[in-house]
Scaffold this motif. Structure first.
Motif, PDB file in Angstrom:
ATOM      1  N   MET A   1     -32.500  38.112   8.206  1.00 18.26           N
ATOM      2  CA  MET A   1     -32.810  39.506   7.951  1.00 18.26           C
ATOM      3  C   MET A   1     -31.537  40.227   7.533  1.00 18.26           C
ATOM      4  O   MET A   1     -30.487  40.078   8.138  1.00 18.26           O
ATOM      5  N   LEU A   2     -31.660  41.029   6.495  1.00 18.95           N
ATOM      6  CA  LEU A   2     -30.543  41.833   6.025  1.00 18.95           C
ATOM      7  C   LEU A   2     -30.355  43.025   6.954  1.00 18.95           C
ATOM      8  O   LEU A   2     -31.305  43.749   7.234  1.00 18.95           O
ATOM      9  N   VAL A   3     -29.130  43.188   7.458  1.00 20.47           N
ATOM     10  CA  VAL A   3     -28.798  44.311   8.339  1.00 20.47           C
ATOM     11  C   VAL A   3     -27.535  44.988   7.814  1.00 20.47           C
ATOM     12  O   VAL A   3     -26.804  44.423   7.004  1.00 20.47           O
ATOM     13  N   ASN A   4     -27.279  46.173   8.288  1.00 26.87           N
ATOM     14  CA  ASN A   4     -26.033  46.864   7.963  1.00 26.87           C
ATOM     15  C   ASN A   4     -24.886  46.073   8.600  1.00 26.87           C
ATOM     16  O   ASN A   4     -24.952  45.721   9.782  1.00 26.87           O
ATOM     17  N   HIS A   5     -23.836  45.813   7.847  1.00 30.21           N
ATOM     18  CA  HIS A   5     -22.719  45.006   8.372  1.00 30.21           C
ATOM     19  C   HIS A   5     -22.088  45.618   9.618  1.00 30.21           C
ATOM     20  O   HIS A   5     -21.546  44.908  10.452  1.00 30.21           O
ATOM     21  N   GLU A   6     -22.178  46.932   9.752  1.00 29.33           N
ATOM     22  CA  GLU A   6     -21.583  47.590  10.917  1.00 29.33           C
ATOM     23  C   GLU A   6     -22.304  47.242  12.219  1.00 29.33           C
ATOM     24  O   GLU A   6     -21.729  47.372  13.292  1.00 29.33           O
ATOM     25  N   THR A   7     -23.556  46.783  12.122  1.00 30.84           N
ATOM     26  CA  THR A   7     -24.312  46.443  13.330  1.00 30.84           C
ATOM     27  C   THR A   7     -24.014  45.037  13.830  1.00 30.84           C
ATOM     28  O   THR A   7     -24.391  44.685  14.950  1.00 30.84           O
ATOM     29  N   LEU A   8     -23.327  44.238  13.025  1.00 32.02           N
ATOM     30  CA  LEU A   8     -23.000  42.881  13.450  1.00 32.02           C
ATOM     31  C   LEU A   8     -21.823  42.906  14.419  1.00 32.02           C
ATOM     32  O   LEU A   8     -20.944  43.756  14.327  1.00 32.02           O
ATOM     33  N   GLN A   9     -21.809  41.952  15.323  1.00 33.92           N
ATOM     34  CA  GLN A   9     -20.748  41.882  16.319  1.00 33.92           C
ATOM     35  C   GLN A   9     -19.429  41.455  15.673  1.00 33.92           C
ATOM     36  O   GLN A   9     -19.406  40.894  14.580  1.00 33.92           O
ATOM     37  N   ASP A  10     -18.343  41.703  16.379  1.00 39.25           N
ATOM     38  CA  ASP A  10     -17.009  41.381  15.867  1.00 39.25           C
ATOM     39  C   ASP A  10     -16.815  39.903  15.575  1.00 39.25           C
ATOM     40  O   ASP A  10     -16.005  39.537  14.735  1.00 39.25           O
ATOM     41  N   ASP A  11     -17.565  39.028  16.277  1.00 42.19           N
ATOM     42  CA  ASP A  11     -17.400  37.594  16.052  1.00 42.19           C
ATOM     43  C   ASP A  11     -18.355  37.049  14.995  1.00 42.19           C
ATOM     44  O   ASP A  11     -18.484  35.837  14.820  1.00 42.19           O
ATOM     45  N   ALA A  12     -19.012  37.938  14.242  1.00 38.07           N
ATOM     46  CA  ALA A  12     -19.871  37.498  13.140  1.00 38.07           C
ATOM     47  C   ALA A  12     -19.041  36.670  12.170  1.00 38.07           C
ATOM     48  O   ALA A  12     -17.874  36.964  11.924  1.00 38.07           O
ATOM     49  N   ARG A  13     -19.658  35.627  11.631  1.00 41.47           N
ATOM     50  CA  ARG A  13     -18.954  34.760  10.679  1.00 41.47           C
ATOM     51  C   ARG A  13     -18.820  35.457   9.340  1.00 41.47           C
ATOM     52  O   ARG A  13     -19.704  36.193   8.922  1.00 41.47           O
ATOM     53  N   VAL A  14     -17.711  35.185   8.658  1.00 44.73           N
ATOM     54  CA  VAL A  14     -17.422  35.830   7.378  1.00 44.73           C
ATOM     55  C   VAL A  14     -17.005  34.783   6.348  1.00 44.73           C
ATOM     56  O   VAL A  14     -16.280  33.843   6.677  1.00 44.73           O
ATOM     57  N   TRP A  15     -17.480  34.994   5.116  1.00 44.36           N
ATOM     58  CA  TRP A  15     -17.051  34.200   3.969  1.00 44.36           C
ATOM     59  C   TRP A  15     -16.641  35.188   2.893  1.00 44.36           C
ATOM     60  O   TRP A  15     -17.398  36.081   2.539  1.00 44.36           O
ATOM     61  N   VAL A  16     -15.434  35.018   2.353  1.00 43.56           N
ATOM     62  CA  VAL A  16     -14.925  35.909   1.306  1.00 43.56           C
ATOM     63  C   VAL A  16     -14.781  35.109   0.014  1.00 43.56           C
ATOM     64  O   VAL A  16     -14.158  34.048   0.005  1.00 43.56           O
ATOM     65  N   TYR A  17     -15.346  35.660  -1.046  1.00 41.62           N
ATOM     66  CA  TYR A  17     -15.247  35.049  -2.370  1.00 41.62           C
ATOM     67  C   TYR A  17     -14.546  36.025  -3.300  1.00 41.62           C
ATOM     68  O   TYR A  17     -15.140  37.014  -3.736  1.00 41.62           O
ATOM     69  N   PRO A  18     -13.265  35.770  -3.606  1.00 40.20           N
ATOM     70  CA  PRO A  18     -12.519  36.660  -4.510  1.00 40.20           C
ATOM     71  C   PRO A  18     -12.831  36.316  -5.966  1.00 40.20           C
ATOM     72  O   PRO A  18     -12.855  35.146  -6.340  1.00 40.20           O
ATOM     73  N   SER A  19     -13.058  37.325  -6.750  1.00 41.30           N
ATOM     74  CA  SER A  19     -13.341  37.124  -8.165  1.00 41.30           C
ATOM     75  C   SER A  19     -12.043  37.105  -8.971  1.00 41.30           C
ATOM     76  O   SER A  19     -11.113  37.854  -8.677  1.00 41.30           O
ATOM     77  N   SER A  20     -12.025  36.283  -9.987  1.00 40.10           N
ATOM     78  CA  SER A  20     -10.851  36.178 -10.848  1.00 40.10           C
ATOM     79  C   SER A  20     -10.658  37.428 -11.709  1.00 40.10           C
ATOM     80  O   SER A  20      -9.615  37.591 -12.331  1.00 40.10           O
ATOM     81  N   ARG A  21     -11.655  38.289 -11.723  1.00 43.58           N
ATOM     82  CA  ARG A  21     -11.525  39.560 -12.418  1.00 43.58           C
ATOM     83  C   ARG A  21     -12.390  40.591 -11.704  1.00 43.58           C
ATOM     84  O   ARG A  21     -13.313  40.251 -10.968  1.00 43.58           O
ATOM     85  N   LYS A  22     -12.074  41.831 -11.970  1.00 39.33           N
ATOM     86  CA  LYS A  22     -12.891  42.928 -11.453  1.00 39.33           C
ATOM     87  C   LYS A  22     -14.219  42.917 -12.220  1.00 39.33           C
ATOM     88  O   LYS A  22     -14.245  42.659 -13.421  1.00 39.33           O
ATOM     89  N   PHE A  23     -15.313  43.148 -11.509  1.00 43.42           N
ATOM     90  CA  PHE A  23     -16.597  43.215 -12.187  1.00 43.42           C
ATOM     91  C   PHE A  23     -16.677  44.523 -12.965  1.00 43.42           C
ATOM     92  O   PHE A  23     -16.228  45.566 -12.499  1.00 43.42           O
ATOM     93  N   TYR A  24     -17.242  44.453 -14.150  1.00 46.57           N
ATOM     94  CA  TYR A  24     -17.366  45.625 -15.007  1.00 46.57           C
ATOM     95  C   TYR A  24     -18.402  46.584 -14.436  1.00 46.57           C
ATOM     96  O   TYR A  24     -19.361  46.153 -13.773  1.00 46.57           O
ATOM     97  N   PRO A  25     -18.230  47.881 -14.681  1.00 44.99           N
ATOM     98  CA  PRO A  25     -19.184  48.873 -14.136  1.00 44.99           C
ATOM     99  C   PRO A  25     -20.644  48.546 -14.443  1.00 44.99           C
ATOM    100  O   PRO A  25     -21.505  48.719 -13.584  1.00 44.99           O
ATOM    101  N   GLN A  26     -20.925  48.035 -15.627  1.00 42.08           N
ATOM    102  CA  GLN A  26     -22.303  47.727 -15.982  1.00 42.08           C
ATOM    103  C   GLN A  26     -22.842  46.506 -15.236  1.00 42.08           C
ATOM    104  O   GLN A  26     -24.052  46.281 -15.218  1.00 42.08           O
ATOM    105  N   GLU A  27     -21.979  45.722 -14.595  1.00 41.56           N
ATOM    106  CA  GLU A  27     -22.404  44.548 -13.827  1.00 41.56           C
ATOM    107  C   GLU A  27     -22.642  44.865 -12.358  1.00 41.56           C
ATOM    108  O   GLU A  27     -23.373  44.148 -11.670  1.00 41.56           O
TER     109      GLU A  27
END
Length: 159
Positions: A1-27
């Protein structure tokens, strides 16, 4: 279920995917909708599953999942398959976590580690430069240790 990230506990698992470029406004709007749809359907059969996402600086895709949620290899594979699909569709690199993302003024730079070392050597970046530690694993680390000066990150070994 999709929830607001602020409601998840501090030990919630995280995955970060950095993009090689900034996404364009239209994207951005379309990408946000795809992220929302993915997280909403990620484990739709598990009523106890709580997850969220953040799209930060129009460059970083962050998934968060409640630590109590049981994630099987197939669930992680689904996440990676989704990221691979985004890579192809938007012609960006999202899976190379060994590249360095750092702030340079108001801009976020994305460099390979070799180039970053050259920038350090030439003093184009210094020990006060803010870097993003995309290897973090929890919501608490995202909030407190993701954006830090080089001296407080694992990159400090290159100073």
């Amino acid at each position: 279920m999709l929830v607001n990230h602020e409601t998840l506990q501090d030990d919630a698992r995280v995955w970060v995917y950095p993009s090689s470029r900034k996404f364009y406004p239209q994207e951005v709007e379309e990408l946000n909708q795809k992220l929302c749809d993915f997280v909403s359907n990620w484990k739709a059969d598990d009523v106890n599953f709580k997850a969220s996402y953040q799209f930060l600086y129009n460059r970083f895709i962050v998934f968060l999942a409640d630590e109590d949620s049981q994630l099987a290899n197939t669930d992680i594979d689904a996440q990676v398959a989704f990221i691979l699909q985004l890579q192809q569709e938007y012609e960006v690199d999202l899976l190379d976590k060994m590249n360095v993302c750092f702030k340079q003024g108001e801009f976020i730079q994305y460099k390979d580690l070799k180039e970053f070392k050259k920038l350090l050597k030439s003093k184009s970046v210094n020990d006060k430069t803010i870097v993003f530690d995309n290897l973090i694993q929890t919501k608490q680390e995202l909030e407190n240790n993701w954006e830090v000066p080089i001296t407080e990150s694992w990159y400090n070994r290159f100073l």
